[in-house]
Design a protein around this motif. Structure first.
Motif, PDB file in Angstrom:
ATOM      1  N   PRO A 238       0.801  -1.213   0.000  1.00  0.00           N
ATOM      2  CA  PRO A 238       0.000   0.000   0.000  1.00  0.00           C
ATOM      3  C   PRO A 238       0.843   1.276   0.000  1.00  0.00           C
ATOM      4  O   PRO A 238       0.304   2.361   0.135  1.00  0.00           O
ATOM      5  N   VAL A 239       2.155   1.146  -0.159  1.00  0.00           N
ATOM      6  CA  VAL A 239       3.042   2.296  -0.086  1.00  0.00           C
ATOM      7  C   VAL A 239       3.760   2.449  -1.425  1.00  0.00           C
ATOM      8  O   VAL A 239       4.213   1.472  -2.024  1.00  0.00           O
ATOM      9  N   LEU A 240       3.868   3.686  -1.887  1.00  0.00           N
ATOM     10  CA  LEU A 240       4.587   3.952  -3.132  1.00  0.00           C
ATOM     11  C   LEU A 240       6.071   3.649  -2.973  1.00  0.00           C
ATOM     12  O   LEU A 240       6.660   3.890  -1.925  1.00  0.00           O
ATOM     13  N   GLY A 241       6.667   3.115  -3.988  1.00  0.00           N
ATOM     14  CA  GLY A 241       8.091   2.856  -3.979  1.00  0.00           C
ATOM     15  C   GLY A 241       8.487   1.490  -3.456  1.00  0.00           C
ATOM     16  O   GLY A 241       9.641   1.116  -3.556  1.00  0.00           O
ATOM     17  N   GLN A 242       7.596   0.739  -2.886  1.00  0.00           N
ATOM     18  CA  GLN A 242       7.917  -0.583  -2.360  1.00  0.00           C
ATOM     19  C   GLN A 242       7.916  -1.648  -3.443  1.00  0.00           C
ATOM     20  O   GLN A 242       8.626  -2.635  -3.346  1.00  0.00           O
ATOM     21  N   SER A 243       7.087  -1.474  -4.469  1.00  0.00           N
ATOM     22  CA  SER A 243       7.030  -2.423  -5.571  1.00  0.00           C
ATOM     23  C   SER A 243       6.590  -1.687  -6.826  1.00  0.00           C
ATOM     24  O   SER A 243       6.234  -0.509  -6.781  1.00  0.00           O
TER      25      SER A 243
ATOM     26  N   PRO B 154      -8.590   4.264   0.027  1.00  0.00           N
ATOM     27  CA  PRO B 154      -9.722   3.505   0.589  1.00  0.00           C
ATOM     28  C   PRO B 154      -9.397   2.866   1.933  1.00  0.00           C
ATOM     29  O   PRO B 154     -10.278   2.747   2.790  1.00  0.00           O
ATOM     30  N   GLN B 155      -8.152   2.470   2.130  1.00  0.00           N
ATOM     31  CA  GLN B 155      -7.778   1.896   3.420  1.00  0.00           C
ATOM     32  C   GLN B 155      -7.890   2.940   4.529  1.00  0.00           C
ATOM     33  O   GLN B 155      -8.354   2.636   5.637  1.00  0.00           O
ATOM     34  N   ALA B 156      -7.481   4.164   4.246  1.00  0.00           N
ATOM     35  CA  ALA B 156      -7.604   5.238   5.229  1.00  0.00           C
ATOM     36  C   ALA B 156      -9.070   5.581   5.486  1.00  0.00           C
ATOM     37  O   ALA B 156      -9.468   5.835   6.630  1.00  0.00           O
ATOM     38  N   LEU B 157      -9.896   5.574   4.427  1.00  0.00           N
ATOM     39  CA  LEU B 157     -11.319   5.847   4.592  1.00  0.00           C
ATOM     40  C   LEU B 157     -11.996   4.769   5.440  1.00  0.00           C
ATOM     41  O   LEU B 157     -12.833   5.072   6.289  1.00  0.00           O
ATOM     42  N   VAL B 158     -11.632   3.514   5.210  1.00  0.00           N
ATOM     43  CA  VAL B 158     -12.229   2.411   5.985  1.00  0.00           C
ATOM     44  C   VAL B 158     -11.798   2.508   7.441  1.00  0.00           C
ATOM     45  O   VAL B 158     -12.610   2.292   8.346  1.00  0.00           O
ATOM     46  N   LEU B 159     -10.558   2.831   7.694  1.00  0.00           N
ATOM     47  CA  LEU B 159     -10.098   2.972   9.076  1.00  0.00           C
ATOM     48  C   LEU B 159     -10.866   4.081   9.789  1.00  0.00           C
ATOM     49  O   LEU B 159     -11.305   3.922  10.938  1.00  0.00           O
ATOM     50  N   THR B 160     -11.074   5.199   9.121  1.00  0.00           N
ATOM     51  CA  THR B 160     -11.854   6.286   9.695  1.00  0.00           C
ATOM     52  C   THR B 160     -13.305   5.866   9.901  1.00  0.00           C
ATOM     53  O   THR B 160     -13.906   6.169  10.938  1.00  0.00           O
ATOM     54  N   ALA B 161     -13.871   5.142   8.939  1.00  0.00           N
ATOM     55  CA  ALA B 161     -15.261   4.690   9.057  1.00  0.00           C
ATOM     56  C   ALA B 161     -15.432   3.690  10.191  1.00  0.00           C
ATOM     57  O   ALA B 161     -16.479   3.666  10.846  1.00  0.00           O
TER      58      ALA B 161
END
Length: 113
Positions: A55-60, A68-75
């Motif tokens: 989920p992080v830029l530059g790792q692959s 969406p992962q941040a939105l789900v965590l907030t939800a």
């Protein structure tokens, strides 16, 4: 995979709506919780379902969208707070009214006036 995921979201929505339309407060709370789970799954699927992607830029070379992962965590946090508030509200209503019906009036039995 996407069809199964969509069917799960639809099933959660259908069960949540069915429970919200019940006459007692506990099924209404469960219905709201199921609807919030369905919304969380829908938000998560909006970032496209990817398996074994960073989920992080530059790792692959290819990555999963982190929004969406941040939105789900907030939800999830908001849904937990809402559920806690509704449970306390239903407990207070039960204590004040003496029953747990949503409208505050239990259904009359057949034959009694």
């Amino acid at each position: 995979m996407e069809l199964l995921y969509a069917c799960c979201v639809g099933l959660l929505v259908a069960c949540g709506v069915y429970l919200i339309l019940r006459a007692r407060t506990f099924p209404v709370v469960l219905g709201l919780t199921m609807l919030s789970y369905a919304v969380n799954l829908f938000l998560f699927s909006s970032g496209r379902l990817k398996i074994n992607q960073a989920p992080v830029l530059g790792q692959s070379a290819s990555y999963a969208d982190p929004l969406p992962q941040a939105l789900v965590l907030t939800a999830i946090v908001i849904g937990f707070a809402m559920t806690a508030f509704v449970v306390i509200l239903s407990i207070r209503g039960r204590a004040d009214l003496g029953n747990d019906h949503v409208d505050g009036q239990p259904r009359s039995k057949k034959g009694s006036k």
